[in-house]
Write a protein that holds these residues in place. Structure first.
Motif, PDB file in Angstrom:
ATOM      1  N   ASP A1105       1.165  -6.741  -2.463  1.00 33.50           N
ATOM      2  CA  ASP A1105      -0.082  -6.718  -3.224  1.00 33.50           C
ATOM      3  C   ASP A1105      -0.706  -5.337  -3.269  1.00 33.50           C
ATOM      4  OD1 ASP A1105       0.289  -9.383  -3.556  1.00 33.50           O
ATOM      5  OD2 ASP A1105      -1.034  -9.962  -1.883  1.00 33.50           O
ATOM      6  N   GLU A1106      -0.069  -4.372  -2.632  1.00 27.41           N
ATOM      7  CA  GLU A1106      -0.664  -3.054  -2.503  1.00 27.41           C
ATOM      8  C   GLU A1106      -0.124  -2.112  -3.570  1.00 27.41           C
ATOM      9  OE1 GLU A1106      -1.479  -2.809   2.285  1.00 27.41           O
ATOM     10  OE2 GLU A1106       0.501  -2.198   1.515  1.00 27.41           O
ATOM     11  N   THR A1107      -0.959  -1.138  -3.883  1.00 22.37           N
ATOM     12  CA  THR A1107      -0.599  -0.091  -4.826  1.00 22.37           C
ATOM     13  C   THR A1107      -0.472   1.218  -4.076  1.00 22.37           C
ATOM     14  OG1 THR A1107      -1.765  -1.214  -6.615  1.00 22.37           O
ATOM     15  CG2 THR A1107      -1.286   1.121  -6.921  1.00 22.37           C
ATOM     16  N   LEU A1108       0.597   1.971  -4.351  1.00 21.98           N
ATOM     17  CA  LEU A1108       0.865   3.237  -3.683  1.00 21.98           C
ATOM     18  C   LEU A1108       0.738   4.359  -4.704  1.00 21.98           C
ATOM     19  CD1 LEU A1108       4.042   2.132  -1.713  1.00 21.98           C
ATOM     20  CD2 LEU A1108       1.697   2.203  -0.856  1.00 21.98           C
ATOM     21  N   VAL A1109       0.057   5.441  -4.293  1.00 22.06           N
ATOM     22  CA  VAL A1109      -0.146   6.593  -5.168  1.00 22.06           C
ATOM     23  C   VAL A1109       0.281   7.839  -4.408  1.00 22.06           C
ATOM     24  CG1 VAL A1109      -1.782   7.911  -6.535  1.00 22.06           C
ATOM     25  CG2 VAL A1109      -2.099   5.452  -6.261  1.00 22.06           C
ATOM     26  N   GLY A1110       1.161   8.651  -5.036  1.00 23.95           N
ATOM     27  CA  GLY A1110       1.552   9.930  -4.450  1.00 23.95           C
ATOM     28  C   GLY A1110       0.734  11.056  -5.025  1.00 23.95           C
ATOM     29  N   THR A1111       0.498  12.088  -4.213  1.00 24.12           N
ATOM     30  CA  THR A1111      -0.370  13.177  -4.627  1.00 24.12           C
ATOM     31  C   THR A1111       0.375  14.504  -4.573  1.00 24.12           C
ATOM     32  OG1 THR A1111      -1.223  13.718  -2.436  1.00 24.12           O
ATOM     33  CG2 THR A1111      -2.283  11.907  -3.619  1.00 24.12           C
ATOM     34  N   SER A1112      -0.280  15.519  -5.149  1.00 21.70           N
ATOM     35  CA  SER A1112       0.315  16.863  -5.164  1.00 21.70           C
ATOM     36  C   SER A1112       0.262  17.515  -3.804  1.00 21.70           C
ATOM     37  CB  SER A1112      -0.422  17.741  -6.176  1.00 21.70           C
ATOM     38  OG  SER A1112      -1.810  17.824  -5.842  1.00 21.70           O
ATOM     39  N   THR A1113      -0.558  17.000  -2.913  1.00 23.45           N
ATOM     40  CA  THR A1113      -0.648  17.573  -1.571  1.00 23.45           C
ATOM     41  C   THR A1113       0.325  16.950  -0.596  1.00 23.45           C
ATOM     42  OG1 THR A1113      -2.407  16.002  -1.013  1.00 23.45           O
ATOM     43  CG2 THR A1113      -3.067  18.136  -1.909  1.00 23.45           C
ATOM     44  N   GLY A1114       1.151  16.031  -1.029  1.00 26.59           N
ATOM     45  CA  GLY A1114       2.112  15.375  -0.162  1.00 26.59           C
ATOM     46  C   GLY A1114       1.594  14.123   0.491  1.00 26.59           C
ATOM     47  N   HIS A1115       0.424  13.629   0.097  1.00 26.32           N
ATOM     48  CA  HIS A1115      -0.140  12.421   0.671  1.00 26.32           C
ATOM     49  C   HIS A1115       0.306  11.200  -0.128  1.00 26.32           C
ATOM     50  CE1 HIS A1115      -2.788  15.496   2.358  1.00 26.32           C
ATOM     51  NE2 HIS A1115      -3.108  14.613   3.334  1.00 26.32           N
ATOM     52  N   ILE A1116       0.294  10.077   0.549  1.00 27.32           N
ATOM     53  CA  ILE A1116       0.495   8.785  -0.088  1.00 27.32           C
ATOM     54  C   ILE A1116      -0.743   7.947   0.190  1.00 27.32           C
ATOM     55  CG2 ILE A1116       1.839   6.654  -0.131  1.00 27.32           C
ATOM     56  CD1 ILE A1116       4.290   8.257   0.576  1.00 27.32           C
ATOM     57  N   ILE A1117      -1.353   7.432  -0.871  1.00 25.28           N
ATOM     58  CA  ILE A1117      -2.573   6.632  -0.766  1.00 25.28           C
ATOM     59  C   ILE A1117      -2.205   5.185  -1.059  1.00 25.28           C
ATOM     60  CG2 ILE A1117      -4.901   6.297  -1.667  1.00 25.28           C
ATOM     61  CD1 ILE A1117      -4.894   9.244  -2.478  1.00 25.28           C
ATOM     62  N   ARG A1118      -2.618   4.279  -0.157  1.00 22.09           N
ATOM     63  CA  ARG A1118      -2.312   2.854  -0.306  1.00 22.09           C
ATOM     64  C   ARG A1118      -3.621   2.079  -0.367  1.00 22.09           C
ATOM     65  NH1 ARG A1118       1.263  -0.194   4.183  1.00 22.09           N
ATOM     66  NH2 ARG A1118      -0.641   0.222   5.396  1.00 22.09           N
ATOM     67  N   PHE A1119      -3.698   1.153  -1.363  1.00 19.05           N
ATOM     68  CA  PHE A1119      -4.921   0.349  -1.455  1.00 19.05           C
ATOM     69  C   PHE A1119      -4.568  -0.979  -2.119  1.00 19.05           C
ATOM     70  CE2 PHE A1119      -4.710   2.747  -5.372  1.00 19.05           C
ATOM     71  CZ  PHE A1119      -5.012   1.816  -6.364  1.00 19.05           C
ATOM     72  N   THR A1120      -5.377  -1.988  -1.802  1.00 19.04           N
ATOM     73  CA  THR A1120      -5.311  -3.281  -2.466  1.00 19.04           C
ATOM     74  C   THR A1120      -6.473  -3.418  -3.433  1.00 19.04           C
ATOM     75  OG1 THR A1120      -4.252  -4.264  -0.534  1.00 19.04           O
ATOM     76  CG2 THR A1120      -5.243  -5.765  -2.134  1.00 19.04           C
ATOM     77  N   ASP A1121      -7.666  -3.129  -2.930  1.00 19.17           N
ATOM     78  CA  ASP A1121      -8.861  -3.098  -3.775  1.00 19.17           C
ATOM     79  C   ASP A1121      -9.578  -1.800  -3.459  1.00 19.17           C
ATOM     80  OD1 ASP A1121     -11.111  -3.428  -5.227  1.00 19.17           O
ATOM     81  OD2 ASP A1121     -11.698  -5.345  -4.333  1.00 19.17           O
ATOM     82  N   PRO A1122      -9.664  -0.875  -4.373  1.00 18.40           N
ATOM     83  CA  PRO A1122     -10.273   0.428  -4.062  1.00 18.40           C
ATOM     84  C   PRO A1122     -11.699   0.323  -3.560  1.00 18.40           C
ATOM     85  CG  PRO A1122      -9.150   0.451  -6.187  1.00 18.40           C
ATOM     86  CD  PRO A1122      -9.188  -0.969  -5.748  1.00 18.40           C
ATOM     87  N   SER A1123     -12.376  -0.749  -3.936  1.00 19.21           N
ATOM     88  CA  SER A1123     -13.768  -0.861  -3.507  1.00 19.21           C
ATOM     89  C   SER A1123     -13.876  -1.169  -2.027  1.00 19.21           C
ATOM     90  CB  SER A1123     -14.485  -1.945  -4.318  1.00 19.21           C
ATOM     91  OG  SER A1123     -13.845  -3.210  -4.136  1.00 19.21           O
ATOM     92  N   THR A1124     -12.806  -1.726  -1.436  1.00 16.40           N
ATOM     93  CA  THR A1124     -12.848  -2.070  -0.010  1.00 16.40           C
ATOM     94  C   THR A1124     -12.256  -0.996   0.865  1.00 16.40           C
ATOM     95  OG1 THR A1124     -10.727  -3.212  -0.202  1.00 16.40           O
ATOM     96  CG2 THR A1124     -12.712  -4.506  -0.596  1.00 16.40           C
TER      97      THR A1124
END
Length: 1834
Positions: A1105-1124
């Motif tokens: 159920d999670e969404t993964l986002v890669g960034t230009s700084t080498g980070h990976i951001i994981r979230f289910t609901d960004p508001s939480t």
């Protein structure tokens, strides 16, 4: 069918009896039957027979002495006491030597020897006929040659069957000996001296002579150039012209009647139709002077008209065929002749067209061509040249098979036997009078006989090609002949039309225009109309209609030329007048009508003296002469009144202008203006500003512009800068500088039109006959203008009145109506009369500026109107220099260019797109064995178990594939495209076919994704146009679309969302889109704080159920609901490139150099770098995971690696990629005969692979330096490699060096360096001893190579033979076959030819037009011009190769990645098949010798293409033969729907010991056991061929190869050294595999593979040749093919297609010929290039089996009948097997002269039939349904 004997000469005593008319020979036969009492004829009887039948004809040629001589010759050999002449020999000899046509001779001889009158000749009658003919002809020949009776009998035995009349005709016409004998008997009479007379020579060339471009006027007028004119001020004209009327006609061009009474005649480049009701219409599809015209009356009222022109300086003559009723063009026939077509004539059926072409710009020149066209098919049927005789007339006679030509003092008759045969030329025989007057015309009287007219005023009547009657009743030369129902009309040079009846008796004489001078009375043409009973007469450049029942009183004038006439335009009316006795040259009228007078100038006569009259003044109304004056002794070229009528001036050929005072009656000379160096062409009067008194004159001649006062004082151009000129007819003026830059201007006229404001236009006429309307003044070249093409020669004068324009050229005046144009409205102003618009002062003026868009729309509208060409400034396109060096072969015959009969199918691709792309590597969902990836414009699926690749190619060259998105539950994938027209294609991976194409983006798609639901109905895509689009791909619609406002990098559907949500990331943003109905709404997601802002978010994925986002700084951001809240972790040191979820719940991420495997709790499980993989320094582009703990890594060098997710180990082994990288920036390629592929690239590797081996079986040789040129030696063991790059990358690179490398060992055998720049091209000669090397510094080096062995090592010594230097560097070159010449292409698009030995340039390229070339890799040469001519400036052909053979094929590649497949030669730019696969330039292409495969190399991949033949057969098989494809030696093919691996073998064979061998349930069995004799037998299963000993059942060899799948046909060569197998690798493609059997220590070798097409092959066998060359013959249901050995490889030499009614089912080679069985049960002999011979009925139903036997061959059919045949298709015996015969074999007698027994496999089993007792013995019984043997054996 050439004449092989020579030409005989007849003895002088027999000459009176030669060339008799055919009718007299028949009369002679009838007289002989009445007089002779037996077959022998005495001398007295012969005298009597000749007196009865030939007395009148031979009265002036033969006497009794001639008859006695003939009798003496024919009776030679008899006893002196009883000499007789054989009546058959007499008649046969006179028939052969007669002037009858060949078909008439053949029919006469057949009737003569058909003794029983049954309509057929038996062998005895045929033998007697041939013996009699030969014997008689040899007796009267002056140069007889020996002919043996045995040879004659052998010729007769060839047709031993009874011959019908048609069969007898076919036999004589197809037999070489008989045709040679008939040709040698074509005897002509000796020629006599010709009389000294020739008709007046008339030239058709009305084009202006080429003149040198002398332009001193530009310097003279440069001070008058206006200032402040903007260069971009291109104002369109405000007036267009509409053709209203044509006055005059083209001289020497005929006029014709249509069936309904309409009249057609030529005027300029147009044909005028005068309807019977008086209206006129114009045919306008010619561009040159119309010179030929004829009409074919149609039975349905649809008359067809043929017209021809003389072309132009650059274009050849063209013939147009059109409908007379509608003037619609039906077909245009281009020709290669320049000079015109003087005569055109339809055949009686109207299907053919005969013409006379003048090849030297004059009908009476000594070089003319007579041509016959099948105009409906635009095909040339026949042509003949006349190099030394003059051709005056041509006409079809009584049928389409005969036409006649009169040329000089001869008449030639052309006859063909039937439409499929060529015309045969025969000279007409003047037996009546041995005169040689010039023949001027041909006619057919009442459809019964042919007549010709001569320059001596005689008419000749012809029978066949023999003149039988002479009429001398004309006092002047006959110029033309026309025929009516019952009579003949002949016209003479004195203007008389004589009518004659069918007996050529004069009925009437009518004189036309008796008032004309004798020199002008000659009649050029005459035509008759049966319903109107009127003659159409062309005389003195005029056209008249003459009633036959009246004299000159009712002569109707239809059109008048203007030789000796003048034209006076006034108030839009054209008036005509003449001045008797004077040829007029110029005309002018008082512009204001004040003096009511007209001035005309005269042409100079040779005898003109001082005081002779040179001009005249006529009254305006009555055209009476008011004054005759004199000034110049030469021709007056122009004349003009001043504006006030006070002055009259004449320009002259002497370069002077004579100014007269016109106010006084005597017209005194005011001044003489001297100074021009050539004849004066134009002049204008001028005055000072504010006055109207004419004081000045400006004048033009060729290239000069001068200024004067009216009193004769010369003026400077600058002094007349402010002069007001009354007219603007001078073409050299500052206001017309732009006009003179577009052509040779001959005349002009300025049009003032008050209805359009202050703007004026100018009408310009040039030397080629074109009228142009431009805005006035015209200062700059290439201005927008209207163009009208009506005149055919130089336009001498243009005059304008208020609403009308007149333009005049030679003999023709065109009247035009002016129409005002409103460009800003795009419409012609037609609501008001044009004249009223011009006079109106309140008319609305157009705005000063016109919108470019509106103007372009108006221009487009004008282009649709007839006769108008709207021309804008054209772009300059320089001509490619290589086109100056192309010359067609001497034997080239122009044909309609057809598309090739084969295509290319992708078979293998080596490479992967790893550069500048993402997400283009995936496992197919639910299938861990199928990988999907892209290469260029190709989508590839790869099976990891079978290594099989399947392809889908984006056919548009507009863009490539940018990204992929697989469906989550279906075998469907979405492909993002960089295409402005298509955005997304959805592909079905099962069928590899597109399901739907989606649009929505104006530029390429960056990323896309399927929705997460099970049905996956939606696709989201984001493009470079910064727009996000949601598609319903199943319904092919775009649901919603919205701008994204920034550059996007990734997009994903969010998993498990209640509403349809989409996550998009890009530069500095992450957005959450929500789809609501048909709208998209987004919210910005703040995933980072202000202090930790990233440059961009690079990639997206989902894990549960999670969404993964890669960034230009080498980070990976994981979230289910960004508001939480979100989880953010440092994952890589550099930007995250890809994130992919894994089956275990975790995910895999990658940066440019490292891959990490993560757990579901965000823990790192594995980290792998590119250095550990072995692919450093390349970066990672894509990753893909499967269900088996593996993942794939796509790298930027084009390789793919397979790693384990548990430990990161390489699954394929250390440093071994899953898919190897293709050559990087590959430029060099060569392919050897055995399929070896050698490539070199910038990485310094020589890569070797094989077309026929798996892609992973390759060899890499490190050559240390980058290379872009390679060539393999003829045997494929050595490679010549050239080194260097355009720019040196490191010090170790030695540019200009080349080496020879052993491709087996990798050892360098020799190297050399003679240049300083890198090697661009290298090519080995097929002899192996010479090598050509091209370099970047513009040199081609020729080396001689010598291989030697020193101290056990092989070395290659090189010797420099010559150095060729060129201005540009070479890109491709080809060796000649003998190694003496080299043709070179250069970077500057040149084609150069060199002699290799001295290294000199060959400037006369025509010397090598017939040279055979060893290779065909030059992209610029004559045979491949069609592949370059269609390219735009941005596209360039970069590579080319040709597959040789009887149907050669050429393939080219260009810098857009497109391959073009065409037949060779390819001279048309629309005769190729385009194929797209590469995404960048194609750097090289090579055919595998033999043509079965092609290898293409680009900067993205190496692609292997299989050549597949295209079936053109349209046959429909109603009844298929029994199934069964596996054979022992090759008979029965499979049915179309049979699978290659699930079929049974129907073959049965005897071996050499008499054993019966057959297949049983997949096992080859031997039925009986007799004495063992060693023999090889081959059997096959679906993939392998087993060769075994039938006596011991020992296996000898197994012939297996991956290319050999689905074997269904095999056959040994005659000495068992070779074996051929036909394989069905798939449902559409068949392959022929040829094995060389080396029994002993060596293994069998697969010698070659060949494409066999998609039609099932029924028969395949080796052919024998006296030269011991390898040959192969294949037969399929649609035709047959012959393959021959050329340069060590089999090449297709001949292919013949059969008609749909001749579907072939099986074949056999017997007695040096091939017999084929057909679906209809007939047998046919295959006759090579002549196709399939006549069918012979054999079976009731399809013929299923054929086999050779000692008697000839044996056949078996579905009807169960087995028949033995002779080679001539005569049935010898038959047997009944009671069921369908599937396979046959025979056992011959020991003497090999007869058949002992026949072995047959039928539907019910195997039977053996004794040919001696005719008893049938059943060996094995089988079920009729299952084809497998039962257990009951006999």
């Amino acid at each position: 069918m050439g004449q092989t004997i020579g030409r005989i000469t007849v003895k002088g005593d027999v000459l009176p009896f030669t060339l008799l008319p055919g009718s007299l020979v028949i009369t002679l036969k009838q007289s002989l039957e009445e007089v002779a009492e037996s077959f022998g004829v005495t001398e007295n009887e012969l005298q009597q027979i000749f007196r009865i039948s030939l007395q009148e004809y031979l009265s002036i040629r033969a006497s009794d002495e001639a008859t006695a001589s003939l009798f003496r010759l024919l009776s030679a050999g008899g006893s002196e006491s009883n000499k007789l002449v054989d009546s058959f020999e007499l008649l046969a000899t006179l028939c052969v030597l007669s002037g009858a046509q060949w078909m008439e001779k053949i029919e006469f001889m057949f009737n003569l020897f058909d003794f029983n009158e049954k309509g057929a000749l038996n062998v005895h009658e045929l033998t007697l006929a041939l013996r009699t003919i030969v014997s008689g002809v040899m007796k009267v020949a002056d140069n007889p040659f020996p002919v043996k009776e045995e040879d004659v009998d052998k010729v007769a035995e060839r047709a031993f069957e009874c011959l019908s009349k048609q069969g007898f005709t076919d036999f004589l016409l197809t037999c070489v000996e008989t045709m040679s004998f008939l040709a040698c008997c074509e005897t002509d009479l000796p020629t006599a001296m010709a009389i000294d007379f020739e008709p007046e020579s008339v030239s058709l060339d009305v084009r202006a002579e080429a003149k040198s471009k002398v332009e001193p006027w530009r310097e003279q007028l440069q001070l008058l150039a206006p200032a402040g004119v903007q260069e971009d001020a291109d104002v369109p004209p405000r007036v267009k012209l509409e053709l209203e009327e044509i006055f005059g006609r083209n001289e020497n061009a005929p006029a014709v009647f249509c069936a309904n009474g309409d009249i057609l005649f030529a005027a300029g480049s147009m044909v005028v139709k005068i309807a019977h009701q008086g209206s006129r219409a114009f045919f306008h599809h010619h561009s040159g002077h119309v010179c030929g015209l004829d009409v074919a009356w149609g039975s349905d009222g649809c008359d067809m008209v043929a017209s021809s022109d003389i072309g132009s300086e650059t274009t050849a003559t063209s013939i147009c065929v059109w409908r007379a009723e509608t003037l619609d063009l039906v077909v245009s026939i281009p020709t290669s002749h320049i000079g015109g077509c003087s005569r055109l004539a339809f055949s009686p059926s109207g299907d053919l067209l005969v013409s006379i072409f003048d090849n030297k710009n004059g009908v009476r020149a000594n070089d003319a061509t007579v041509a016959v066209f099948d105009w409906r098919n635009r095909a040339l049927v026949y042509s003949a040249s006349y190099a030394s005789s003059k051709v005056f007339d041509v006409r079809f006679l009584l049928s389409d098979n005969v036409f006649a030509v009169c040329g000089g003092d001869e008449v030639f008759f052309y006859t063909r036997m039937r439409p499929s045969m060529p015309y045969i030329k025969q000279r007409g025989v003047f037996n009546i009078a041995s005169t040689h007057e010039i023949m001027t015309s041909i006619g057919v009287c009442a459809g019964k006989f042919v007549v010709t007219g001569s320059a001596g005023g005689k008419l000749y009547q012809w029978e066949g090609r023999v003149c039988v009657k002479l009429l001398d009743s004309f006092s002047s030369p006959i110029t033309c002949i026309a025929s009516s129902r019952d009579c003949l009309h002949a016209a003479t040079s004195r203007g008389t039309v004589v009518s004659l009846n069918q007996e050529l008796e004069v009925l009437s004489r009518q004189a036309v225009n008796k008032h004309l001078h004798e020199d002008r009375r000659s009649i050029g043409s005459v035509r008759w109309h049966p319903d109107l009973n009127r003659l159409l007469v062309e005389q003195d450049s005029g056209l008249f209609c003459l009633p036959l029942d009246n004299g000159d009183d009712k002569l109707e004038h239809l059109a008048l030329g203007h030789s000796g006439r003048f034209l006076k335009p006034s108030s839009s009316v054209l008036r005509e007048g003449t001045v008797e006795g004077a040829a007029l040259s110029c005309v002018a009228i008082d512009p204001r009508g004040r003096n009511k007078q007209i001035a005309v100038g005269f042409e100079a006569r040779p005898e003109r003296r001082s005081g002779d009259k040179s001009f005249a003044i006529l009254s305006f109304d009555g055209l009476t002469t008011l004054h005759l004056g004199s000034n110049s002794l030469q021709t007056l070229t122009s004349c003009r009144y001043s504006g006030d009528g006070s002055l009259l001036a004449f320009g002259s050929e002497d370069g002077c202008i004579y100014v007269h005072k016109s106010t006084r009656p005597e017209l005194p000379l005011l001044s003489k203006l001297r100074g021009h160096s050539s004849p004066v062409t134009k002049f204008d009067f001028g005055c000072d500003s504010g006055t109207s008194e004419p004081k000045y004159v400006r004048s033009n001649c060729s290239g000069e512009a001068l200024f004067w006062t009216t009193h004769g004082k010369r003026q400077t151009p600058l002094s007349r800068r402010d002069t007001v000129w009354e007219a603007s007819t001078c073409i050299y003026s500052p206001d017309l500088i732009g006009v003179n830059s577009t052509g040779d201007v001959a005349s002009c006229c300025v049009l003032d039109h008050g209805g359009c404001g202050d703007q004026a236009d100018v009408v310009v006429g040039d030397a080629s006959g074109k009228l142009r309307v431009l805005s006035y003044p015209s200062h700059f070249p290439n201005a927008t203008h209207l163009e009208y093409r009506c005149h055919s020669g130089s336009i001498s004068k243009i005059e304008s009145s208020c609403s009308t324009v007149f333009s005049a050229s030679r003999g023709v005046v065109f009247k035009w109506k002016k129409k005002v144009l409103w460009w800003e409205e795009g419409l012609t102003c037609s609501s008001e009369d044009t004249a009223e618009l011009e006079r109106s002062t309140n008319a609305r003026a157009p705005p000063s500026g016109t919108s470019p868009t509106v103007m372009q729309a108006a221009i487009d509208q004008m282009r649709g109107q007839e006769d108008i060409v709207v021309t804008a400034p054209p772009p300059h396109k320089p001509r490619d220099p290589w086109r100056r060096s192309i010359v067609p072969p001497s034997d080239y015959v122009q044909r309609n260019c057809a598309l090739p009969d084969s295509t290319l199918v992708l078979e293998r691709v080596e490479g992967y797109d790893g550069r500048d792309v993402k997400n283009n590597l995936h496992y197919l969902n639910g299938d861990d064995k199928t990988v999907v990836y892209t290469v260029g414009r190709t989508l590839i699926t790869y099976n990891t178990d079978t290594s099989e690749q399947r392809f889908w190619t984006h056919s548009s060259p507009a863009g490539s594939m940018t990204c992929l998105a697989p469906h989550r539950s279906r075998p469907v994938i979405a492909v993002g495209l960089d295409d402005p027209f298509l955005s997304v294609s959805v592909i079905d991976l099962d069928s590899m076919k597109p399901l739907v194409h989606l649009q929505g983006h104006s530029s390429g798609v960056v990323c896309l994704d399927f929705d997460t639901n099970d049905n996956g109905r939606l696709i989201v895509s984001v493009g470079c146009d910064r727009r996000i689009v949601v598609h319903d791909w199943e319904n092919a619609t775009a649901i919603a679309s919205s701008p994204t406002y920034a550059q996007a990098l990734a997009v994903k559907f969010r998993p498990a969302s209640a509403s349809c949500q989409i996550v998009e990331c890009g530069v500095c943003y992450v957005r959450l889109w929500t789809l609501k109905g048909c709208s998209l709404q987004f919210n910005e997601l703040a995933l980072d704080s202000t202090d930790n802002r990233v440059s961009y978010y690079s990639c997206l994925s989902s894990s549960g159920d999670e969404t993964l986002v890669g960034t230009s700084t080498g980070h990976i951001i994981r979230f289910t609901d960004p508001s939480t809240g979100v989880v953010r972790r440092k994952a890589h040191d550099t930007s995250v490139q890809s994130i992919l979820s894994s089956p275990e719940g975790g995910f895999v991420s990658s940066s440019s150099e490292r891959i990490k495997v993560w757990s579901a709790s965000f823990g790192c499980l594995l980290s792998v770098s590119t250095e550990m993989i072995g692919c450093q320094p390349y970066i990672i582009s894509s990753i893909a995971c499967n269900q088996q703990d593996e993942f794939l890594v796509g790298v930027s060098d084009g390789s793919i690696w397979r790693l384990s997710r548990s430990d990161g180990a390489n699954v394929n082994g250390e440093s071994t990629p899953f898919k190897s990288a293709p050559p990087r920036s590959s430029f060099g390629l060569d392919v050897s005969r055995d399929g070896k592929i050698a490539t070199v690239d910038d990485s310094g590797n020589l890569i070797l692979s094989n077309v026929f081996a798996p892609a992973n079986e390759r060899k890499v040789i490190d050559i240390d330096m980058p290379s872009r040129a390679i060539s393999l030696s003829p045997d494929g063991t050595l490679a010549a490699v050239g080194f260097g790059l355009e720019h040196k990358t490191k010090a170790s690179v030695i540019a200009g060096q080349w080496s020879i490398i052993n491709v087996v060992s990798g050892q360098e055998l020799g190297c050399r360096r003679d240049v300083r720049r890198h090697i661009t091209y290298i090519r080995w000669h097929s002899g192996g001893e010479r090598l050509a090397v091209g370099s970047r510094d513009g040199k081609v080096l020729i080396y001689h190579l010598l291989t030697r062995t020193a101290h056990g090592a092989v070395k290659v010594d090189t010797q420099l033979l010559s150095t060729i230097e060129i201005l540009s560097f070479p890109t491709q070159f080809d060796w000649s076959r003998d190694g003496k010449y080299l043709r070179v292409n250069t970077e500057s698009r040149e084609l150069l030819y060199f002699e290799v030995g001295p290294g000199i340039l060959i400037k006369e390229v025509s010397r090598l037009r017939d040279e055979e070339w060893d290779t065909a890799n030059c992209v610029y040469e004559w045979g491949v011009q069609g592949l370059s001519s269609g390219n735009c400036d941005e596209t360039r052909v970069t590579a080319l190769d040709c597959c040789r053979g009887i149907c050669p094929t050429v393939v080219s590649g260009d810098d857009q990645g497109v391959l073009k497949l065409a037949n060779y030669p390819c001279t048309s730019e629309h005769s190729f098949l385009p194929l797209t696969a590469h995404s960048g330039p194609v750097t090289s292409v090579r055919f595998v010798p033999g043509g079965s495969h092609l290898v293409s190399v680009g900067q993205d991949a190496v692609m292997v293409w299989r050549r597949r033949l295209i079936s053109h057969s349209e046959a429909v098989i109603n009844e298929s033969p029994p199934q069964g494809i596996q054979t022992l030696s090759g008979h029965q093919p499979p049915a179309e729907n049979d699978a290659p691996t699930n079929t049974c073998c129907n073959a049965v064979r005897y071996n050499s010991t008499g054993r019966v061998i057959f297949a049983e349930s997949g096992v080859v069995s031997i039925l009986t056991n007799k004495k063992a004799i060693e023999a090889k037998v081959a059997s096959s299963d679906a993939k392998a061929i087993i060769v075994w000993d039938s006596t011991t059942c020992d296996k000898i060899a197994v012939l297996a190869d991956k290319r050999q799948r689905g074997v269904f046909l095999i056959s040994f060569s005659s000495h068992d050294e070779m074996l051929v197998a036909v394989c069905a690798s798939d449902e559409q493609t068949q392959t022929i595999c040829i094995w060389r059997l080396h029994l002993g220590d060596s293994e069998p070798l697969l010698f070659q593979t060949l494409p066999a097409g998609d039609e099932r092959v029924h028969h395949c066998t080796f052919t024998s040749s006296s030269s011991k060359q390898l040959g192969l013959f294949t037969l399929s249901e649609g035709g047959f093919s012959l393959w021959t050995e050329q340069r060590g490889a089999l090449t297709l030499e001949e292919r013949q297609q059969c008609s749909p009614s001749q579907t072939l089912t099986c074949g056999v080679q017997a007695s040096d010929q091939v017999i084929a069985g057909t679906q209809c049960g007939a047998l046919a002999v295959l006759r090579g290039r002549r196709g399939v011979g006549e069918l012979t009925g054999a079976h009731c139903g399809p013929v299923l089996a054929l086999s050779a036997c000692p008697e000839g061959f044996i056949s078996g059919g579905r009807d169960g009948i087995i028949s033995i045949w002779s080679p001539e298709l005569t049935k010898i015996s038959s047997f009944d097997s009671h069921s369908a015969v599937l396979s046959i074999d025979v056992r011959p007698h020991l003497n090999n002269e007869s058949t002992t027994s026949v072995l047959a496999r039928t539907e019910r089993g195997i039977v053996e039939i004794s040919c001696m007792t005719h008893k049938l013995r059943r060996l094995i019984e089988m079920s009729p349904r299952s084809y497998g043997p039962s257990k009951k054996h006999t």
